[in-house]
Design a protein around this motif. Structure first.
Motif: not given
Length: 412
Positions: A29, A41, A44-46, A49, A220
């Motif tokens: 990745r 990006s 933010k996925r991993r 929030r 997560r």
């Protein structure tokens, strides 16, 4: 008419080129990330929030950070052609030492909350790249452990002058004893800015397990596994934690900070001193007259006063006023190596990156920080070659035009 034919299988083999498989998911990745925005990006996925928004967000309506980034986008470069740029030198001399690249890692608070390797990853990556690392007063790794992670590299320490002055004085002495070479005296935080994302997320230190955080954690699990199975978060300057980030900052900050505090700290600190958070030409002049070694044009990444001045717009005027007296550095809004090049061309001695570093950290720990540094380095080299500049010294204001978007109205 083009004559068509049925392709032969042997001809098709020329077009079949398969990359060897990569079974390391982190490496895969990170290799796919070509820009800091790509790292953001992935981060933010991993990342849950609340932790991501603490990094990504700024104060109130987040106008300051938006304007700062837009200012870098509103740059027109002017290349010189027919120059031999087969090799360019990206090294800089800043605060009496060498940096292999014209940027260093800015101080960031609560860093291990973003990813458990935290400042250790940042300091190690900075040392490997030959660039400075700055530890925050609100860092989550001790002064001594950062020195251990970057034993031969350049370590700087950022200081908040707190209500309990003795805490700040003790930190200054510890940083000096550990061999940190420069102190960043921060002047733009008499109180904490209104970090509305944090308030809406109920962000606290340490994170609280609520229904919302549990739901957010479901996709997560790796983050929570890392958080719950590694040492408890500890802060270099706070003996007690609890409450929102703003509550903690208000405990640490002091609205009565003054030039008298600067003189006291200068008396305690044996190395170089830089003033971080300068936002006007007049203040730049005042600090230059006070004899500091450097100033950092910064609005704290837009995290303090919203609608604050844009550091990149201030840069040319400040350099004209004090550039011969102090070293002028800049942060806030840097997301691309071209932003660094534009800053150097307009007279900055050096730049600092904060969010870019944390995006890399959240995307892949130490390897993610290494990738962030590599991305910015590649962008700096490419931009310099396209501009026809062999070294940072060859970058001049003639290479850059700041396009006007926000033009002040005439005062009555």
């Amino acid at each position: 008419m083009v004559k068509r034919q049925v392709p032969r299988p042997v001809d098709l083999l020329e077009y079949l080129r398969f990359k060897p498989p990569t079974f390391d998911r982190r490496a895969r990745r990170l290799a796919d990330a070509l820009t800091v925005a790509d790292l953001r990006s992935i981060a933010k996925r991993r990342t849950p929030r609340a932790a991501f928004d603490y990094t990504d967000g700024s104060a109130e309506a987040e106008i300051s950070i938006t304007r700062a980034r837009q200012a870098f986008a509103d740059v027109e470069f002017h290349p010189r052609v027919l120059r031999d740029v087969s090799h360019v030198d990206t090294s800089a001399t800043v605060l009496g030492g060498r940096s292999e690249l014209p940027f260093g890692i800015a101080p960031t608070g609560f860093t291990r909350l973003m990813q458990t390797e935290g400042e250790t990853a940042g300091a190690g990556a900075a040392g490997a790249a030959g660039i400075p690392f700055t530890l925050s007063t609100l860092g989550t790794t001790s002064i001594e452990d950062v020195k251990a992670a970057n034993p031969t590299g350049r370590n700087w320490f950022q200081l908040y002058v707190m209500r309990q002055r003795e805490i700040s004085y003790a930190l200054v002495e510890r940083a000096a004893q550990a061999g940190f070479e420069t102190l960043f005296f921060t002047v733009d935080t008499p109180v904490a800015g209104a970090r509305l994302r944090d308030k809406r997320n109920g962000f606290s230190i340490p994170p609280q397990l609520t229904l919302g955080t549990v739901v957010d954690a479901i996709p997560r699990p790796w983050w929570w596994y890392d958080f719950l199975t590694t040492p408890k978060l500890e802060f270099a300057s706070l003996s007690a934690t609890g409450g929102t980030v703003g509550d903690l900052l208000d405990m640490a900050m002091d609205p009565s900070i003054s030039f008298e505090d600067l003189e006291i700290i200068r008396g305690l600190w044996p190395g170089k001193i830089a003033i971080k958070g300068v936002q006007s030409v007049a203040d730049a002049r005042a600090f230059a007259d006070a004899g500091v070694d450097a100033i950092v044009l910064s609005n704290h990444g837009g995290r303090q006063l919203d609608r604050a001045p844009i550091p990149f717009h201030l840069l040319p005027d400040v350099v004209r006023e004090v550039g011969n007296d102090v070293e002028v550095m800049i942060d806030t809004g840097i997301m691309n190596g071209a932003d660094v090049v534009a800053s150097i061309a307009l007279g900055a001695r050096f730049t600092l990156v904060g969010r870019a570093y944390l995006y890399g950290l959240m995307a892949g720990g130490r390897a993610g920080v290494d990738r962030m540094i590599a991305i910015l380095s590649e962008e700096i080299v490419r931009t310099m070659k396209l501009l026809g500049a062999h070294s940072l010294e060859e970058l001049t204001p003639e290479h850059v035009t700041q396009l006007e978007r926000l033009v002040p109205r005439a005062r009555a």
